[in-house]
Design a protein around this motif. Structure first.
Motif, short mmCIF file in Angstrom:
data_model
loop_
_atom_site.label_atom_id
_atom_site.label_comp_id
_atom_site.label_asym_id
_atom_site.label_seq_id
_atom_site.Cartn_x
_atom_site.Cartn_y
_atom_site.Cartn_z
N GLU A 78 -11.97 -5.33 -2.00
CA GLU A 78 -12.35 -5.57 -3.39
C GLU A 78 -13.22 -6.82 -3.57
O GLU A 78 -14.06 -6.87 -4.48
CB GLU A 78 -11.09 -5.71 -4.26
CG GLU A 78 -10.22 -4.46 -4.32
CD GLU A 78 -10.69 -3.46 -5.35
OE1 GLU A 78 -11.71 -3.70 -6.02
OE2 GLU A 78 -10.02 -2.42 -5.50
N TRP A 80 -11.73 4.23 -8.03
CA TRP A 80 -11.03 4.78 -9.20
C TRP A 80 -10.67 3.67 -10.18
O TRP A 80 -10.05 2.67 -9.81
CB TRP A 80 -9.78 5.52 -8.73
CG TRP A 80 -8.89 5.99 -9.84
CD1 TRP A 80 -9.24 6.72 -10.93
CD2 TRP A 80 -7.47 5.77 -9.95
NE1 TRP A 80 -8.14 6.97 -11.72
CE2 TRP A 80 -7.04 6.40 -11.14
CE3 TRP A 80 -6.53 5.11 -9.15
CZ2 TRP A 80 -5.71 6.37 -11.56
CZ3 TRP A 80 -5.21 5.09 -9.56
CH2 TRP A 80 -4.81 5.72 -10.75
N ARG A 85 -7.00 2.21 -10.65
CA ARG A 85 -6.28 1.69 -9.47
C ARG A 85 -5.74 0.28 -9.69
O ARG A 85 -6.28 -0.49 -10.49
CB ARG A 85 -7.21 1.66 -8.26
CG ARG A 85 -8.27 0.56 -8.33
CD ARG A 85 -9.33 0.72 -7.26
NE ARG A 85 -10.31 -0.38 -7.28
CZ ARG A 85 -11.31 -0.49 -8.13
NH1 ARG A 85 -11.48 0.43 -9.08
NH2 ARG A 85 -12.15 -1.52 -8.07
N ASP A 86 -4.68 -0.04 -8.97
CA ASP A 86 -4.31 -1.43 -8.79
C ASP A 86 -5.28 -2.05 -7.79
O ASP A 86 -5.71 -1.38 -6.84
CB ASP A 86 -2.88 -1.55 -8.26
CG ASP A 86 -1.84 -1.12 -9.29
OD1 ASP A 86 -2.07 -1.31 -10.50
OD2 ASP A 86 -0.80 -0.58 -8.87
N ARG A 87 -5.61 -3.30 -7.99
CA ARG A 87 -6.54 -3.99 -7.10
C ARG A 87 -5.79 -4.87 -6.10
O ARG A 87 -4.82 -5.53 -6.48
CB ARG A 87 -7.50 -4.88 -7.89
CG ARG A 87 -8.70 -4.17 -8.52
CD ARG A 87 -8.36 -3.38 -9.73
NE ARG A 87 -9.57 -2.94 -10.45
CZ ARG A 87 -9.57 -1.99 -11.36
NH1 ARG A 87 -8.45 -1.37 -11.69
NH2 ARG A 87 -10.70 -1.65 -11.96
N PRO A 143 -11.77 5.10 -3.66
CA PRO A 143 -11.35 3.70 -3.74
C PRO A 143 -11.88 2.95 -4.95
O PRO A 143 -11.39 1.86 -5.25
CB PRO A 143 -11.87 3.09 -2.43
CG PRO A 143 -12.92 4.03 -1.94
CD PRO A 143 -12.55 5.38 -2.44
N LYS A 176 -0.80 1.62 -6.95
CA LYS A 176 -1.35 2.95 -7.24
C LYS A 176 -2.85 2.93 -6.92
O LYS A 176 -3.58 2.01 -7.31
CB LYS A 176 -1.10 3.35 -8.69
CG LYS A 176 -1.69 2.43 -9.74
CD LYS A 176 -1.40 2.91 -11.16
CE LYS A 176 -2.05 1.99 -12.19
NZ LYS A 176 -1.77 2.39 -13.58
N TYR A 177 -3.29 3.94 -6.19
CA TYR A 177 -4.69 4.06 -5.82
C TYR A 177 -4.93 5.48 -5.33
O TYR A 177 -3.98 6.24 -5.11
CB TYR A 177 -5.06 3.05 -4.72
CG TYR A 177 -4.26 3.20 -3.44
CD1 TYR A 177 -4.74 3.97 -2.38
CD2 TYR A 177 -3.02 2.58 -3.29
CE1 TYR A 177 -4.00 4.12 -1.21
CE2 TYR A 177 -2.28 2.73 -2.13
CZ TYR A 177 -2.77 3.50 -1.10
OH TYR A 177 -2.03 3.65 0.05
N GLN A 178 -6.19 5.83 -5.16
CA GLN A 178 -6.56 7.14 -4.64
C GLN A 178 -7.34 6.95 -3.34
O GLN A 178 -8.46 6.42 -3.37
CB GLN A 178 -7.42 7.90 -5.67
CG GLN A 178 -6.70 8.22 -6.96
CD GLN A 178 -7.59 8.90 -7.99
OE1 GLN A 178 -8.81 9.02 -7.81
NE2 GLN A 178 -6.99 9.35 -9.08
N GLY A 196 -12.49 -0.20 -0.15
CA GLY A 196 -11.17 -0.77 -0.36
C GLY A 196 -11.12 -2.28 -0.28
O GLY A 196 -10.10 -2.89 -0.63
N TYR A 255 0.79 -1.23 0.00
CA TYR A 255 0.00 0.00 0.00
C TYR A 255 0.83 1.28 0.00
O TYR A 255 0.32 2.34 -0.39
CB TYR A 255 -0.97 0.00 1.19
CG TYR A 255 -2.23 -0.76 0.87
CD1 TYR A 255 -3.32 -0.14 0.27
CD2 TYR A 255 -2.31 -2.13 1.11
CE1 TYR A 255 -4.46 -0.84 -0.06
CE2 TYR A 255 -3.45 -2.85 0.79
CZ TYR A 255 -4.53 -2.20 0.20
OH TYR A 255 -5.65 -2.91 -0.14
N ALA A 283 -3.38 -1.53 -15.09
CA ALA A 283 -3.47 -1.82 -13.66
C ALA A 283 -3.05 -3.26 -13.37
O ALA A 283 -3.21 -4.15 -14.21
CB ALA A 283 -4.88 -1.57 -13.16
#
Length: 283
Positions: free
Chosen positions: A120, A65, A68-70, A63, A57-59, A118, A52, A147
């Protein structure tokens, strides 16, 4: 002996501080309920910190977005560990920690994607997370997304045939956007994982299925940093796996030394003891 530059030393120190906070959050949630899968959270805190606060990469404020990477938590009972990381990442407010496991909380004891920002996927029935990750990676490729999907699974999940179906599928489809992380703490509900169903030679097995495979000390921040970077930057068209040997209860000596820490219940005063011991470990 490898000499680290100043920037790398500072980076490792920052990540160690993040891992300390993740452990602290997990212990405080355990204290709220008086029980929980805290041993796993303490053991996995370092790999979560790298995930993390270095790799993904994430915002935090968004969450969902799309770019994002999951992070797919296959092991639903590790939810307390992921909540701690999500709190540290400011995806979940710190004050929600006090609601852990309560009725109507967004932090149930087993991870539920419909409840928690967050989170998933919903995990609980083990052995399904990697298969879901394979499907997600195929979907991301269809969308031309760059991603990655990071999937945390346990050594106990290597008992499940569905895990190995997913291992084969990921290799067949050349899913180079998939990074599996295996937490090898050698414990599950019925005893030592290696005695329930032997998984060694684990590196050879994953390599034989066509995965780019690394095995590291999952509580060594420098080793984790290098492994995560190599996994993401590897140029081959194959999925990647990082096998992380971790210590259950890491950072709290009396939990580290317990024979069974799959699910922890301790006396009320011991939660404060654990937090105090962790403070000295984190310094």
């Amino acid at each position: 002996m490898t000499m680290l530059n100043v920037d790398k030393v500072d980076q490792i120190a920052e990540l160690q501080q993040r891992a300390y906070h993740i452990r602290q959050h997990a212990l405080r949630m355990g204290q709220v309920q008086g029980q929980g899968y805290v041993g796993q959270a303490l053991g996995a805190a370092d790999l979560l910190a790298v995930s993390y606060f270095h790799a993904m990469k994430y915002q935090p404020g968004n969450p969902e977005w799309e770019g994002r990477d999951r992070f797919y938590l296959s092991i639903g009972h590790y939810a307390i560990a992921l909540y701690a990381a999500l709190i540290e990442a400011k995806i979940i407010p710190l004050e929600e920690l006090e609601t852990y496991g309560a009725d109507d909380s967004r932090l149930p004891m087993s991870g539920m994607a419909s409840y928690t920002p967050g989170m998933e996927i919903t995990g609980g029935s083990l052995g399904h997370g990697l298969g879901i990750a394979v499907g997600a990676c195929l979907g991301l490729k269809q969308k031309k997304s760059d991603a990655f999907v990071y999937n945390l699974l346990s050594d106990g999940e290597l008992n499940e045939g569905s895990t190995w179906e997913a291992v084969m599928s990921a290799s067949h489809w050349k899913l180079d956007n998939l990074i599996a992380i295996i937490d090898v703490n050698n414990q599950q509900a019925d005893g030592h994982s290696s005695e329930i169903l032997a998984f060694e030679p684990i590196v050879d097995r994953w390599q034989s299925f066509g995965w780019y495979t690394q095995r590291v000390d999952g509580n060594n921040m420098e080793a984790l940093l290098e492994a995560f970077d190599q996994a993401r930057n590897y140029k081959g068209t194959c999925p990647r796996v990082i096998i992380c040997d971790t210590k259950m209860g890491k950072g709290v000596s009396f939990l580290e030394s317990r024979e069974k820490t799959h699910f922890i219940r301790v006396d009320e005063h011991e939660w404060d003891d654990a937090l105090n011991i962790l403070t000295h470990y984190g310094q």
